[in-house]
Design a protein around this motif. Sequence first.
Motif, PDB file in Angstrom:
ATOM      1  N   SER A 373     -25.048  23.177  21.095  1.00  0.00           N
ATOM      2  CA  SER A 373     -26.231  23.809  21.675  1.00  0.00           C
ATOM      3  C   SER A 373     -26.870  24.622  20.567  1.00  0.00           C
ATOM      4  CB  SER A 373     -25.848  24.712  22.854  1.00  0.00           C
ATOM      5  OG  SER A 373     -27.011  25.308  23.402  1.00  0.00           O
ATOM      6  N   GLN A 375     -29.559  27.035  19.019  1.00  0.00           N
ATOM      7  CA  GLN A 375     -30.447  28.112  19.454  1.00  0.00           C
ATOM      8  C   GLN A 375     -31.217  28.680  18.257  1.00  0.00           C
ATOM      9  OE1 GLN A 375     -30.375  28.793  22.763  1.00  0.00           O
ATOM     10  NE2 GLN A 375     -28.585  27.533  23.204  1.00  0.00           N
ATOM     11  N   ARG A 398     -29.783  18.679  22.595  1.00  0.00           N
ATOM     12  CA  ARG A 398     -28.970  19.760  22.005  1.00  0.00           C
ATOM     13  C   ARG A 398     -29.799  21.008  21.763  1.00  0.00           C
ATOM     14  NH1 ARG A 398     -25.346  19.119  24.138  1.00  0.00           N
ATOM     15  NH2 ARG A 398     -26.383  17.384  25.144  1.00  0.00           N
ATOM     16  N   GLY A 400     -31.676  24.193  22.291  1.00  0.00           N
ATOM     17  CA  GLY A 400     -31.728  25.237  23.301  1.00  0.00           C
ATOM     18  C   GLY A 400     -32.951  26.124  23.150  1.00  0.00           C
TER      19      GLY A 400
END
Length: 460
Positions: A373, A375, A398, A400
Amino acid sequence: MSETGVKHYVLDTNILLHEPLAFLNFQEHNVIIPMVVLEELDNIKDRNKDVSRDARVAIRALEDALHEATPEQITAGVPLTRVSGEHQAQGHLSIFPDFQLRQNESEMLLNENDHRIIQTALELQKQRSGPVVLVTKDINMRLKAKGAGVKRVEDYRTDQLIDDIKFLAKGFYQFPGDFWSQVTDVKSEQDGRDTYHYIPRDLFPGAYPNEYLIDETDSFAARIESYTDTLVKIQDLSRERLMSQRAWGISAKNIYQAMGLNALLDPTIDLVILTGPAGCGKTLLALATALEQVVEKGMYEKIIVTRSTPEIGESIGFLPGTEEEKMAPWLAAITDSLEVLHKSDEHAESSLDYTMRKANIQFKSINFMRGRSIQNAIVILDEAQNLTASQLKTIITRCGAGTKIICSGNLAQIDSYYLTALTSGLTYLVERFKNYHGSATVNLNGVVRSSLAQYAEENL
């Protein structure tokens, strides 16, 4: 299984690896899986490779469709209507025992798996009254099948969204002549520094969000913000303002790069797709704007760079060093672009090292993106034309909160055995996301690397 008008589709292994539930996409027609396909899926499912997951999904899906059937029913055909889920399949699914053909056919012909699948299609041509179609993504397999006498051989086209690559969305539309001479009714409004115009929808029959608009003059440039059935709201960008944009010390060399810079620097656009020939500036623009937004503006925390690596397809374990060191040979285009951006610095090598640390640039293998994930990052996906739609989905999902992804590729340079410009995941991505308000596509039409590169692109 000989109903009038019903076709019989024989699926190659690569179809089920490309899309594990592909056997549900043939509507009222019948689907035949040669036994050798199951053997190949069995060999693939336990490998330590990314494709093994697709093999396992395909095996489980086939088991769900056939688990209550008797051996005789599986050979004759099991109705696909019994399979739960959202699909339109109304035909039958059967397993063809191709190993039985060894009793009558050449052992040499049947030793190779491709030949066993081709022989299955040839045998079904004799047995079935309806058309028999061999479906494979392997171009050479299609040639061999036709040479062997299979009358109908096709690529898997269920996920093909356009019939000709010339219809692929370019991300911009160029009006002939002067745009404003064609507009008779317009309403304008000011919002801070931005000017918006409301133009009749009749001028934009194929409008989609974030599509750029230019004409043959040197002044007009705009971008579609939104639209209704009767009106299109466009943002007046001004060609002069577009061409004056800069990122990490570079500026656009043509209007196409200028549109690309505008999309790349816009924080409201989460996905930017850059297409175009070699030397048009895709990688350089992506990297420059990423550095500008990470280092100068602090909008993101890091830059993750990845790309398709066809020569090492599923694993990078044979190369020495860390993951970044293993990926370095495949990301030379990125390091080359970094050197270009810092070639004028007094201490170029030190500047390069400092920038890579400051921007937290990470080189990652595409094969290890599943499960992550990401970010607050900018993800640069280079050479995206070599990926399938499912691989691109794996990467994009994937991303975020606070992440921007830049996909770039040249559909004229596809290295995969199973992909063409029409079936590439990059083509699929362009078409699927053109109506998404958080994405923009720009075809960088024009080679700016050198006059030599431009001549080669046009004449070789």
